[in-house]
Structure formats: structure tokens, C-alpha cells
Design a protein around this motif. Structure first.
Motif: not given
Length: 175
Positions: A151-159
Motif C-alpha cells: 500500500i503506497v497511499n490511501h484516502w479514508m472517510e469514517m464516522d
């Protein structure tokens, strides 16, 4: 023998008809077995190599409900995504051995989107909130960018609001 351009093919010089026929048979068998060997190698390589989706499923299974030591995290996450490593360590400190359950996984090219549910028992400091012992559960979506099985990058949305409500001390009623 002449090739399609009308020139004498060097492979058949000084061969009589019988030799040329044998050479053709040998060349045909070489061509056939080379093609077959290439097909087998490609089939073997494809069965060994994981898709990005399979890689992310393996990653989720490796971390789900288990301790997440740095050595394990480094097997799946590149140093280029230090932010994700930090998220994992923060959550692991506050909710040890938290569950990370993929609900849906969608893949497009080198990106893998996971709709997840995460949860566990809040037994450590998390975002400045003292341990409550509460069972917490949070949902979210994360998109991973994968390169060479890392995994080289990520985008996250959570509550985040829901999470903070679960780990915050109960508010006292104003009189």
C-alpha cells in the motif's frame, strides 16, 4: 529453400529434401513446445501472483482482531504511506486488536476501495480520551493505492463523530 522475400534461407542451405523435412519437423516441435512452455509459465505466474483485491483481502485478514506489530504492518504498507501506519498505531493503542471487517471491496486498476466496519473494546487512550471499557464500532470507506504488493497511499472517510461519542465520557446533565 527460399523465404518469402525470395532469398535463400540459411537454415536450409546444404540440406537435401529429406534433411529439410526433418528440419521442418524439428522446428515445428520446437515452436510447439516453446509455445506450450510459455503458456505453462504464464499460467503458473498468474496462479502465484495475487490481484490487488486478493492482496488487500490478505492484508485485512492479517490485521483483523490481532495485534498489529510494526513488522507486520511493514509487510503490507510502504514507507511512502507513513500516515496509514500512524492511523493503525493510534487505533491499536486505544482499541487493542481491533477488528477491521471489509463489507465491500471494489477494485479499479491499482486502487482498491473497502467499505469497512471496525471495532473493539476501548481500553487505551484514543484521541485524548481515557479508556472507557466501552465496545466501540465505526464504519467507513478507505481507498488503497497498491504498487508491487504494498500500500503506497490511501484516502479514508469514517464516522469520526460516532466514534468520539462512543469513547467520550458521558456528558453530565446541566441542572
Amino acid at each position: 529453400m527460399e523465404n518469402l522475400n525470395g532469398r535463400l534461407d540459411w537454415r536450409f542451405q546444404k540440406c537435401d529434401a529429406t534433411d529439410a523435412a526433418n528440419v521442418l519437423k524439428v522446428r515445428f516441435l520446437q515452436f510447439f513446445f516453446d509455445g506450450f512452455a510459455y503458456f505453462c509459465l504464464k499460467l503458473k505466474r498468474n496462479s502465484i501472483m495475487k490481484t490487488n483485491k486478493e492482496f488487500i483481502v490478505e492484508y485485512c485478514e492479517a490485521l483483523n482482531g490481532k495485534p498489529k506489530p510494526t513488522e507486520l504492518i511493514n509487510c503490507y504498507i510502504s514507507d511512502a504511506d507513513a500516515e496509514l501506519k500512524g492511523h493503525i498505531m493510534i487505533f491499536e493503542a486505544g482499541i487493542p486488536c481491533y477488528d477491521f471487517i471489509p463489507e465491500d471491496i471494489i477494485t479499479e486498476g491499482n486502487k482498491v476501495m473497502v467499505r469497512f466496519t471496525a471495532g473493539g473494546k476501548h481500553t487505551g487512550d484514543l484521541f485524548g480520551c481515557a479508556p472507557t471499557g466501552n465496545d466501540v464500532k465505526v464504519s467507513g470507506i478507505i481507498v488503497y493505492e497498491v504498487a508491487d504488493y504494498l500500500i503506497v497511499n490511501h484516502w479514508m472517510e469514517m464516522d469520526s463523530v460516532g466514534l468520539m461519542q462512543q469513547i467520550s465520557a458521558p456528558k453530565t446533565q446541566l441542572a
